[in-house]
Design an enzyme around this catalytic site. Sequence first.
Site, PDB file in Angstrom:
ATOM      1  N   CYS A  44       0.849  -1.194   0.000  1.00  0.00           N
ATOM      2  CA  CYS A  44       0.000   0.000   0.000  1.00  0.00           C
ATOM      3  C   CYS A  44       0.882   1.241   0.000  1.00  0.00           C
ATOM      4  O   CYS A  44       1.874   1.285   0.737  1.00  0.00           O
ATOM      5  CB  CYS A  44      -0.875  -0.029   1.249  1.00  0.00           C
ATOM      6  SG  CYS A  44      -2.025   1.333   1.363  1.00  0.00           S
TER       7      CYS A  44
ATOM      8  N   HIS B  34      -8.720  -4.387  -2.225  1.00  0.00           N
ATOM      9  CA  HIS B  34      -7.845  -3.539  -1.393  1.00  0.00           C
ATOM     10  C   HIS B  34      -8.319  -2.082  -1.448  1.00  0.00           C
ATOM     11  O   HIS B  34      -8.433  -1.414  -0.409  1.00  0.00           O
ATOM     12  CB  HIS B  34      -6.399  -3.662  -1.911  1.00  0.00           C
ATOM     13  CG  HIS B  34      -5.399  -2.765  -1.239  1.00  0.00           C
ATOM     14  ND1 HIS B  34      -4.282  -3.247  -0.590  1.00  0.00           N
ATOM     15  CD2 HIS B  34      -5.327  -1.405  -1.122  1.00  0.00           C
ATOM     16  CE1 HIS B  34      -3.587  -2.225  -0.094  1.00  0.00           C
ATOM     17  NE2 HIS B  34      -4.198  -1.094  -0.409  1.00  0.00           N
ATOM     18  N   GLU B  35      -8.603  -1.578  -2.658  1.00  0.00           N
ATOM     19  CA  GLU B  35      -9.002  -0.166  -2.792  1.00  0.00           C
ATOM     20  C   GLU B  35     -10.382   0.083  -2.189  1.00  0.00           C
ATOM     21  O   GLU B  35     -10.601   1.108  -1.547  1.00  0.00           O
ATOM     22  CB  GLU B  35      -8.939   0.281  -4.254  1.00  0.00           C
ATOM     23  CG  GLU B  35      -7.546   0.222  -4.888  1.00  0.00           C
ATOM     24  CD  GLU B  35      -6.437   0.865  -4.059  1.00  0.00           C
ATOM     25  OE1 GLU B  35      -6.700   1.837  -3.341  1.00  0.00           O
ATOM     26  OE2 GLU B  35      -5.291   0.367  -4.123  1.00  0.00           O
TER      27      GLU B  35
ATOM     28  N   HIS C 251     -10.262   0.644   1.504  1.00  0.00           N
ATOM     29  CA  HIS C 251      -9.879   1.996   1.931  1.00  0.00           C
ATOM     30  C   HIS C 251     -11.109   2.884   2.162  1.00  0.00           C
ATOM     31  O   HIS C 251     -11.091   3.761   3.027  1.00  0.00           O
ATOM     32  CB  HIS C 251      -9.001   2.678   0.871  1.00  0.00           C
ATOM     33  CG  HIS C 251      -7.541   2.365   0.991  1.00  0.00           C
ATOM     34  ND1 HIS C 251      -6.790   2.723   2.095  1.00  0.00           N
ATOM     35  CD2 HIS C 251      -6.677   1.742   0.142  1.00  0.00           C
ATOM     36  CE1 HIS C 251      -5.532   2.334   1.906  1.00  0.00           C
ATOM     37  NE2 HIS C 251      -5.438   1.732   0.741  1.00  0.00           N
TER      38      HIS C 251
HETATM   39 ZN    ZN Z   1      -3.745   0.894  -0.033  1.00  0.00          ZN
END
Ligand code: ZN
Length: 182
Positions: free
Chosen positions: A100, A142-143, A146
Amino acid sequence: MTTRKILIYPEQQDELRKPSTSVDAVNRPVRRIIRDLRDTLEAHGNGVGLAAPQINIHQNIVLVCVGTESEGGWQAGPPRALINPQITLERDERKDFDGCLSFPGLYGETIRPHYIQVVGQDENGQAFDEIFEGFNAVVVHHEIDHLKGVLFIDRLQTVEDLYTLQENERGEITKVPFYLKR
Ligand SMILES: [Zn+2]
């Protein structure tokens, strides 16, 4: 070209943990955010995705470099914007490589689904309903994490799965465990 500062863990964890809100319309300010995300990601070179909260904008906007799998491995494609992305189906959870831009120099092995169905809008405001598989599913998952304030360290199975990469005396790149203080 406008590059923004990427929030870094743990110094800016409060901002990174803050959930994002939905985008009502893909208008000029939203397109501006997408442009800034693109410029910022491009300036960092090694990233394959970036979420708006990482530049301290708490709106449901992410960039993902959806790529192609070939014999040589996964190859990142150009960054694509996903607005209000929502996962409607996920399966095939496995351990895979993760990293990240908010954790410079740190890598890990996280458990994520490798088959996800996602609905949302593209940067022209057009609705999409799409399947992402393999490492593309990892990147998109993953995004989207966030946007909920979830970070990749939350998805580690054990602390040993977090590491830095260092060159040893024979010039080989090796994994060195990193014990994160929380
Ligand atoms: Zn990230």
